[in-house]
Enzyme design. Structure first.
Site, short mmCIF file in Angstrom:
data_model
loop_
_atom_site.label_atom_id
_atom_site.label_comp_id
_atom_site.label_asym_id
_atom_site.label_seq_id
_atom_site.Cartn_x
_atom_site.Cartn_y
_atom_site.Cartn_z
CE LYS A 206 -4.45 1.05 0.33
NZ LYS A 206 -5.59 0.31 -0.20
N GLY B 166 -23.39 4.72 -4.52
CA GLY B 166 -22.31 5.25 -5.34
C GLY B 166 -22.00 4.30 -6.47
CB VAL C 223 -19.77 -0.47 -5.14
CG1 VAL C 223 -20.07 -1.94 -4.85
CG2 VAL C 223 -18.30 -0.30 -5.48
N GLY D 188 -25.65 3.44 0.70
CA GLY D 188 -24.68 4.06 -0.21
C GLY D 188 -24.95 3.65 -1.65
#
Ligand code: NAI
Length: 354
Positions: free
Chosen positions: A80, A181, A183, A179
């Site tokens: 990461k 959005g 996805v 949510g």
């Protein structure tokens, strides 16, 4: 950062710093594991109070990527990176140039992609200086581009598997999606096509109207969607939505969603288990996106990516079986299984090396 501050099993992590000619140290790349292959993980750009906070975040997230990639069956390790958000957006390009140089210097041991706070256009900038970046538009017929539809398909595969497990055919299932959005909206479409009854919440009224119109969804207030009277609660917005305040109010039999880091603390996995609520570990469920990014690296076709994403539901059931057998929370079972994969590969490599 003092090593005493971090768990002892993070001490083998390799850290490379991102240095900017004018602004000094602006970020870090952490490689957690190369056991299964090059370390793939997104680049997060965020405003951190101190550089050490950014580094700690990258170290924690890179471990998460090792587990996620291992459990997704990918030939990839975990890594990461974090970049401090520049004070002025005008410096953005320079930040990504410095990042690209740091990525390139690792010679392919770290593979970057977008994450919270970074976009495809940023990664296209990074691609100018290094080939070790993915999540950029790819050639016709090859995997690449927006990972969200694949993430939604993985969540759908997981919800289908859980529905079968709780004995509810999809046509009789009700799901609350938090949510709407990238996805969440794709997920609603997939569920609606199978006749699933939908309840939805979002802080964006336009998204709610779209779901009401196109998926006959019932809109609920954002503050109470977790308590909807449905079979499955699907968090697809924020992290830490499963916590000591929300868990006692959940009425669904299962939680299966895309949001990262849904459990506020590990203890919340136990709280869900105590309440008899089946929890599908987030990084198993939302692996569709990283499977697509990996497909780009592996030169796969969208059909190959699709087959791997369809397997997510089956893999989730293995994790749930393991949790049940051992009477441990599903999030703990997932971490355990990931560590087993990594350990067994490390041992085989040692044997092969004589
Ligand atoms: P997005 O930013 O497109 O959508 C998030 C939606 O949640 C927005 O519509 C926003 O208005 C809504 N929202 C924000 N606060 C809310 C609240 N309090 N209550 C209800 N809705 C709220 O994000 P995206 O890409 O759809 O990702 C959703 C989640 O899935 C995130 O946690 C992300 O980290 C995770 N994820 C996404 C992947 C992807 O491929 N996009 C891959 C893996 C994880």
């Amino acid at each position: 950062m003092m090593d005493a501050q971090v768990p002892s099993d993070w001490r083998d992590q390799r850290i490379a710093y991102v240095e900017h000619g004018r602004f000094g140290r602006i970020g870090a790349i952490v490689i957690d594991s190369l056991t299964l292959g090059p370390a793939l993980g997104g680049c997060r750009m965020w405003r951190y109070e101190r550089f050490d906070d950014a580094l700690l975040d990258a170290r924690r997230l890179s471990r998460g990527m090792s587990y996620k990639n291992a459990m997704a069956g990918l030939p990839l390790g975990g890594g990461k990176s974090v970049l401090l958000r520049p004070e002025q957006e005008a410096d953005r390009a320079g930040y990504f140039d410095a990042f690209a140089e740091a990525v390139d210097a690792l010679g392919g041991r770290y593979l970057a992609a977008e994450d919270v706070g970074t976009a495809v256009t940023d990664m296209q900038r990074v691609r100018r200086k290094t080939p070790y970046v993915f999540g950029v538009p790819s050639a016709e017929g090859l995997a690449g581009g927006d990972p969200s539809p694949w993430t939604a398909r993985g969540v759908f595969s997981s919800i289908s598997a859980v529905a079968a497990r709780i004995g509810k055919p999809l046509g009789t299932l009700s799901v609350a999606v938090q949510g709407l959005g990238h996805v969440g909206m794709s997920l609603c479409q997939l569920l609606f096509d199978e006749g699933v009854e939908l309840m939805v919440a979002d802080i964006n009224p336009a998204a709610l109207t779209h779901a009401e119109r196109h998926f006959r969804a019932k809109a609920m207030p954002a503050v109470s969607i977790h308590a909807a009277d449905v079979d499955i609660f699907a968090p697809c917005a924020l992290g830490a939505v499963l916590n000591e305040n929300t868990i006692p109010q959940i009425r669904a039999r299962a939680v299966v969603g895309a949001a990262n880091n849904q459990l506020a603390t590990d203890r919340d996995g136990s709280l869900l288990m105590e309440r008899g609520i089946l929890y599908a570990p987030d990084y198993i469920v939302n692996a569709g996106g990283v499977i697509n990014v990996a497909g780009e690296y592996l030169n796969e076709t969208p059909a190959m990516v699709g087959r791997k994403v369809e397997e997510i539901g089956e893999r989730l059931l293995h994790v749930l079986d393991r949790a049940e057998e051992m009477r441990i929370p599903a999030n703990v079972a997932a971490d355990l299984m990931a560590r087993e994969i990594l350990l067994s590969r490390a041992q085989s490599a040692q044997i092969a090396a004589g």
